[in-house]
Enzyme design. Structure first.
Site, short mmCIF file in Angstrom:
data_model
loop_
_atom_site.label_atom_id
_atom_site.label_comp_id
_atom_site.label_asym_id
_atom_site.label_seq_id
_atom_site.Cartn_x
_atom_site.Cartn_y
_atom_site.Cartn_z
N GLY A 26 3.63 11.24 -8.30
CA GLY A 26 4.54 10.23 -8.82
C GLY A 26 5.28 9.43 -7.75
N ARG A 28 0.81 -1.21 0.00
CA ARG A 28 0.00 0.00 0.00
C ARG A 28 0.85 1.27 0.00
NH1 ARG A 28 -3.72 2.50 4.50
NH2 ARG A 28 -5.31 3.55 3.23
N HIS A 46 -6.48 -5.77 -2.28
CA HIS A 46 -7.28 -5.95 -1.06
C HIS A 46 -7.57 -7.42 -0.79
CE1 HIS A 46 -8.73 -1.47 -1.26
NE2 HIS A 46 -7.45 -1.59 -0.99
N THR A 47 -6.87 -8.30 -1.41
CA THR A 47 -6.86 -9.71 -1.03
C THR A 47 -5.96 -9.92 0.19
OG1 THR A 47 -6.40 -11.97 -1.77
CG2 THR A 47 -4.94 -10.27 -2.62
N ASP A 70 -4.31 -14.09 -3.19
CA ASP A 70 -5.05 -15.00 -4.08
C ASP A 70 -6.22 -14.22 -4.72
OD1 ASP A 70 -6.95 -14.67 -2.04
OD2 ASP A 70 -6.33 -16.51 -1.04
N ASP A 86 2.44 6.31 -2.46
CA ASP A 86 3.54 7.12 -2.97
C ASP A 86 3.26 7.53 -4.42
OD1 ASP A 86 6.00 8.38 -3.31
OD2 ASP A 86 7.04 6.53 -3.85
C1 HEM Z 1 -9.23 1.52 -5.84
C2 HEM Z 1 -9.10 2.44 -4.93
C3 HEM Z 1 -8.64 2.15 -3.54
C4 HEM Z 1 -9.25 2.55 -2.40
C5 HEM Z 1 -10.50 3.40 -2.30
C6 HEM Z 1 -8.50 2.00 -1.30
C7 HEM Z 1 -8.79 2.22 0.04
C8 HEM Z 1 -8.20 1.54 1.08
C9 HEM Z 1 -8.58 1.68 2.45
C10 HEM Z 1 -9.63 2.63 2.99
C11 HEM Z 1 -7.83 0.82 3.18
C12 HEM Z 1 -7.90 0.60 4.69
C13 HEM Z 1 -7.14 1.69 5.39
C14 HEM Z 1 -7.45 1.76 6.87
O1 HEM Z 1 -8.60 1.58 7.25
O2 HEM Z 1 -6.51 2.06 7.64
C15 HEM Z 1 -6.96 0.14 2.26
C16 HEM Z 1 -6.05 -0.82 2.63
C17 HEM Z 1 -5.17 -1.39 1.75
N1 HEM Z 1 -4.99 -1.03 0.43
FE1 HEM Z 1 -6.24 0.05 -0.69
N2 HEM Z 1 -7.46 1.27 -1.78
C18 HEM Z 1 -7.49 1.33 -3.15
C19 HEM Z 1 -6.57 0.79 -4.02
C20 HEM Z 1 -5.44 0.13 -3.62
C21 HEM Z 1 -4.32 -0.20 -4.48
C22 HEM Z 1 -4.21 0.21 -5.94
C23 HEM Z 1 -3.43 -0.89 -3.72
C24 HEM Z 1 -2.09 -1.45 -4.09
C25 HEM Z 1 -1.61 -1.51 -5.30
C26 HEM Z 1 -4.01 -1.01 -2.40
C27 HEM Z 1 -3.46 -1.71 -1.36
C28 HEM Z 1 -4.00 -1.80 -0.09
C29 HEM Z 1 -3.53 -2.73 0.92
C30 HEM Z 1 -2.49 -3.81 0.72
C31 HEM Z 1 -4.24 -2.46 2.09
C32 HEM Z 1 -4.06 -3.10 3.47
C33 HEM Z 1 -2.93 -2.37 4.18
C34 HEM Z 1 -2.60 -2.87 5.57
O3 HEM Z 1 -3.17 -3.85 6.06
O4 HEM Z 1 -1.74 -2.22 6.20
N3 HEM Z 1 -5.20 -0.36 -2.36
N4 HEM Z 1 -7.19 0.61 0.99
#
Ligand code: HEM
Ligand SMILES: *[C@@H]1O[C@H](CO)[C@@H](O)[C@H](O)[C@H]1NC(C)=O
Ligand SMILES: *[C@@H]1O[C@H](CO)[C@@H](O)[C@H](O)[C@H]1NC(C)=O
Ligand SMILES: *[C@@H]1O[C@H](CO)[C@@H](O)[C@H](O)[C@H]1NC(C)=O
Ligand SMILES: *[C@@H]1O[C@H](CO)[C@@H](O)[C@H](O)[C@H]1NC(C)=O
Ligand SMILES: *[C@@H]1O[C@H](CO)[C@@H](O)[C@H](O)[C@H]1NC(C)=O
Length: 318
Positions: A71, A61, A192-193, A245, A66
């Protein structure tokens, strides 16, 4: 004849610009400058995940947060000081992004091996890939040669990273503004897997959304009441939050996406819905598209050549 020629010339110029933008980064950038760079990052990531499995998700994330803000330049890593406003307190990041200690540990090892050579932005790109691979996901070749910013932008972080309340059209336009297609959007959302989200990120979904399984919603009501417990955590993929997955997509088919923005990808919109179905039934296609999209995301506006700097400490400018 003349107009044909001009058309040809135009296509040539565009193709040139396209190639140029994709050739800025190279896989072998550190091959002679710091031969151990890639293995140092990989070992650091594996050791960190061994200590805490979630941190793989957190590192993936960090690269996203970043790259979407001016960029892939490691601006997200800069600490706030009395005279400097960083991005860590921006709405999408505050109390949420993590993994900085792991970055520091890896960076210290890189500095010991090759002082002033490996950028923090490249570290993030490599750590995102190595985390994905170590948790069972696909691999890809990481283009390298990014340099680090000397600035950060809290306002850009507020506006450039889409919030979890986004509808599908907002998601499509946000990704498109970063040069990412609808296919990239659906594939990258598969991140988000893995990982966890705080109650504040999904509260309005579990009390207000129509496209949600009722049993799933009530189990989340216990973790996330209508008020309070804002930082309680739930799995983004309810089955396997530490395994990369395609269950994320299978969950969407059953209206069991955790975030509103997740479920928006499968809620009547034909274009994104069709991709969700494909990825839910075919891990290979998901992995292939995810790898392609990660390379594209990692190529967003890098600083190269003599732009920016190589920070010695990722948290502050030199
Ligand atoms: C499509 C739009 C996206 C939205 C709206 C979004 C939003 C979020 C939100 C709200 C969380 C939880 C944060 C929290 O409650 O502290 C999250 C977690 C996460 N997001 Fe996204 N995200 C998006 C796209 C992405 C992308 C493109 C990636 C990576 C390429 C990504 C990777 C992750 C990961 C791995 C987590 C878990 C992080 C952890 O457990 O520390 N997300 N995201
Ligand atoms: C960005 O969001 C934070 C947190 O919601 C807010 O305090 C700040 O005023 C916002 N705007 C800018 C330009 O930083
Ligand atoms: C989607 O969200 C955007 C931004 O919040 C809003 O302007 C737009 O009206 C929404 N579109 C739909 C179809 O709900
Ligand atoms: C549900 O939606 C209503 C109306 O938009 C809003 O006032 C309320 O705060 C939402 N509930 C939660 C828990 O977010
Ligand atoms: C799904 O579509 C319904 C009906 O258009 C809408 O009310 C809802 O907000 C959408 N999204 C989710 C995640 O339920
Ligand atoms: C919701 O999920 C539960 C299992 O968690 C399942 O038994 C139920 O049939 C699902 N509801 C609908 C409407 O699909």
């Amino acid at each position: 004849m003349a107009s044909n020629y001009h058309l040809f010339l135009l296509i040539f110029v565009f193709a040139g610009a396209f190639l140029e933008s994709n050739c800025k980064l190279t896989q072998n950038f550190y091959k002679s400058k710091c031969p151990k760079a890639l293995s140092i990052v990989q070992e650091g990531v594996i050791a960190a995940i061994k200590k805490e499995t979630r941190v793989g998700a957190s590192l993936l994330r960090l690269h996203f947060h970043d790259c979407f803000v001016n960029g892939c330049d490691a601006s997200v890593l800069l600490d706030d000081t009395s005279s400097f406003v960083g991005e860590k307190t921006a709405a999408p990041n505050k109390n949420s992004i993590r993994g900085f200690e792991v970055v520091d540990r890896i960076k210290a090892k890189l500095e010991k091996a090759c002082p002033g050579v490996v950028s923090c932005a490249d570290l993030l790109a490599l750590a995102a890939r190595d985390s994905t691979v170590h948790l069972g996901g696909p691999s890809w070749k990481v283009g390298l040669g990014r340099r680090d910013s000397t600035t950060a932008s809290r306002s850009a972080a507020n506006t450039s990273i889409p919030p979890p309340t986004s509808n599908v059209s907002a998601l499509i336009s946000s990704f498109s503004a970063h040069g990412l297609s609808l296919r990239d959007l659906v594939a990258l959302s598969g991140s988000h897997t893995i990982g966890l989200a705080r109650c504040t990120s999904f509260r309005s979904r579990i009390y207000n959304d129509s496209a949600i399984n009722a049993t799933f919603a009530s189990s989340l009501h216990r973790i996330c009441p209508r008020s309070g417990n804002n930082n309680n955590l739930a799995r983004l993929d309810l089955q396997t939050p530490t395994h990369f997955d395609n269950l994320y997509y299978k969950n969407l088919l059953k209206k069991k996406g955790l975030l509103h923005s997740d479920q928006e990808l499968f809620n009547g919109t034909t274009s994104t819905g069709a991709l969700v179905k494909i990825y839910a039934s075919n891990t290979f296609t998901f992995f292939k598209d995810f790898a392609v999209a990660m390379v594209k995301m990692g190529n967003i506006d890098p600083l190269t050549g003599r732009q920016g700097e190589i920070r010695t400490n990722c948290r502050k400018v030199n």
